[in-house]
Design an enzyme around this catalytic site. Structure first.
Site, PDB file in Angstrom:
ATOM      1  CG  ASP A  94      -1.816   1.505   1.728  1.00 54.26           C
ATOM      2  OD1 ASP A  94      -1.970   2.049   0.805  1.00 54.26           O
ATOM      3  OD2 ASP A  94      -2.537   0.984   2.426  1.00 54.26           O
TER       4      ASP A  94
ATOM      5  CD  GLU B 217      26.734   4.786   7.802  1.00 54.43           C
ATOM      6  OE1 GLU B 217      26.625   3.482   8.009  1.00 54.43           O
ATOM      7  OE2 GLU B 217      26.848   5.591   8.788  1.00 54.43           O
TER       8      GLU B 217
ATOM      9  CB  CYS C 264      24.199   7.386  11.069  1.00 56.59           C
ATOM     10  SG  CYS C 264      23.094   5.947   9.471  1.00 56.59           S
TER      11      CYS C 264
ATOM     12  CB  THR D  61      15.082   3.613   4.317  1.00 55.16           C
ATOM     13  OG1 THR D  61      15.556   1.931   4.565  1.00 55.16           O
ATOM     14  CG2 THR D  61      13.816   3.202   5.482  1.00 55.16           C
TER      15      THR D  61
ATOM     16  CB  SER E 176      18.006  -0.276  14.470  1.00 57.46           C
ATOM     17  OG  SER E 176      16.929   0.225  13.077  1.00 57.46           O
TER      18      SER E 176
ATOM     19  CG  HIS F 278      20.851  10.177  12.130  1.00 59.82           C
ATOM     20  ND1 HIS F 278      20.860  10.073  10.592  1.00 59.82           N
ATOM     21  CD2 HIS F 278      20.198   7.765  11.850  1.00 59.82           C
ATOM     22  CE1 HIS F 278      20.653   8.596  10.313  1.00 59.82           C
ATOM     23  NE2 HIS F 278      20.254   8.038  11.249  1.00 59.82           N
TER      24      HIS F 278
ATOM     25  CE  LYS G 138       7.986   4.534  14.901  1.00 63.13           C
ATOM     26  NZ  LYS G 138       6.476   4.059  14.785  1.00 63.13           N
TER      27      LYS G 138
ATOM     28  CG  ASN H  43      19.417   6.922   6.447  1.00 64.24           C
ATOM     29  OD1 ASN H  43      19.768   8.193   6.425  1.00 64.24           O
ATOM     30  ND2 ASN H  43      19.084   5.706   6.667  1.00 64.24           N
TER      31      ASN H  43
ATOM     32  CB  SER I  48      23.796   1.619  13.700  1.00 62.52           C
ATOM     33  OG  SER I  48      22.440   1.811  12.884  1.00 62.52           O
TER      34      SER I  48
END
Ligand code: CAA
Length: 387
Positions: free
Chosen positions: A29, A79, A111, A152, A201, A233, A242, A275, A307
């Site tokens: 969707d 990275e 990151c 992402t 993560s 970030h 969030k 990202n 991470s």
């Protein structure tokens, strides 16, 4: 003495995938990608753009305004490194004719690495007040075709000049850090795509936000209402959203509205680019500065997460007249004039990007923004050219 960000250059390649096209191709969707993940488009780097060429292009944007005699340090955070030994920064230095006497190296912690560079650059300028430092974050995020992480992905670079009496943001003293040895995202030497435990993560990112944000407020005796905006970030914009929801919990209406409006403005570029790992937080900062209406003295919070994992919260204040240093029209054009790839074209470019570079094959670039590109490889040495 104020030290901080005096210039910000931004580059993203000239191709993108539309998230509705991707959702349709993957039988998802579209609202899962547009709303659930919070992404509209993702930038795609073809074989003519790598971490180095994107870093050169981001830096070239402001290079003519740098006093090269005062430049003492160049750090490249990535990275998506192109060599296990030699620093990507040396290619940048040669392409842009930077002075031979500068100290230069590459730095890594997922990151977080551009924030590490920023803090090293700040300390360098503290110790050498009349000198400046250039820091570059540049990455291509690759998770794999038809994987949960595919939506992402992204590609791009941010380059910043750090100096005394900065024209854009003066960093404030103090920071709170948190690190733990965990396996939420990593890329072993033998893999071209990242290994990621996406839901883990997300949970760790939010835990690390809680471990740094509140202690920062306590240490600095600040309230959430003291921030005009908080930049995060953004591996995908829903992730930062969030953390933003945690930050505004229990705040007054005016603070909630201001921080929420500014969150959306800080996420504008990320929704279009995806990202860009090391530079993602700083693309959020640029997005807020170029699309928002901050006033001189306004406090901006920075939440950096890498991470593995390492996080830091710190703050800065917007400098009077900062708008004159920004290039919103140029960046709007760079994003607007990109080529929309069909999913088949994107898959072909993606698959090609996983393979080793062929020897002695000349690549040509179709880019109209960013004149530097990867032209191929000779004797295992990458060749960078200007259009
Ligand atoms: N309409 C609206 N929303 C919908 C929807 C629909 N039709 N269908 C699903 N959603 C929502 C879900 O409710 C969910 O929202 P919440 O998170 O708010 O609950 C969201 O869409 C995602 O759904 P899922 O969790 O089911 O999606 P998924 O299993 O496909 O995984 C992901 C999503 C975990 C983000 C995955 O894309 C991923 O693994 N991405 C890569 C991981 C990543 O970016 N991690 C970030 C830190 S690592 C980093 O930044 C790198 C670094 O340091 C180098």
């Amino acid at each position: 003495m104020d030290i901080g960000i005096d210039q910000i250059g931004f580059y993203t390649p000239n191709k993108f995938v539309d998230m509705v096209d991707l959702a349709n191709a993957r039988n998802q969707d579209p609202n899962k990608f547009l709303i659930g993940i919070g992404q509209d488009r993702m930038a795609v780097a073809d074989k003519t753009q790598d971490a180095v060429s994107m870093g050169i292009n981001a830096t070239a944007e402001y290079l003519d305004q740098v006093d090269l005699e005062k430049l003492g340090l160049l750090i490249f955070a990535t990275e998506s490194g192109i060599d296990q030994s030699k620093s990507a920064s040396l290619f940048v230095k040669e392409a842009l004719n930077l002075p031979a006497q500068i100290r230069t190296f590459e730095i890594k912690e997922a990151c977080f690495a551009l924030t590490a560079s920023l803090q090293v650059a700040r300390d360098y300028v503290r110790a050498h007040p009349h000198h400046s430092a250039m820091i570059i974050g540049s990455d291509i995020a690759r998770y794999g075709l038809s994987t949960p992480g595919e939506v992402t992905q992204g590609a791009g670079a941010i380059s910043m000049l750090i100096k005394e009496d900065p024209a854009i943001i003066a960093l404030e003293d103090g920071h709170t850090s948190h690190s733990e040895n965990i396996n939420d995202f990593w890329r072993p030497n033998n893999l071209a795509t990242a290994v990621v435990d996406g839901h883990y993560s997300r949970d760790v990112y939010l835990d690390f936000f809680k471990s740094t944000f509140k202690p920062f407020l306590e240490e600095k005796q600040l309230a959430v209402a003291d921030f005009a905006g908080i930049c995060y970030h953004l591996p995908y914009t829903k992730m930062g959203y969030k953390a933003h929801k945690i930050a505004i919990e229990g705040q007054d209406d005016e603070t909630v509205k201001r921080l929420s409006d500014n969150f959306q403005l800080s996420a504008k570029y990320s929704r279009q680019v995806g990202n860009i790992y090391t530079a993602s937080l700083y693309m959020s900062v640029l997005s807020l500065l170029e699309n928002g209406e901050l006033e001189a003295g306004d406090r901006v919070g920075f939440f950096s997460y890498g991470s593995g994992a390492m996080a830091e919260f710190f703050s800065g204040r917007v400098v009077e007249g900062y708008q004159k240093r920004l290039r919103p029209a140029l960046h709007a054009r760079m994003l607007r004039e990109r080529i929309r790839l069909g999913i088949g074209q994107y898959e072909e470019i993606f698959t090609e990007g996983l393979q080793a570079l062929p020897e002695n094959v000349e690549f040509t670039s179709d880019a109209n923004h960013g004149t530097w590109y990867l032209a191929g490889q000779e004797g295992y040495v990458r060749q960078y050219k200007q259009k």
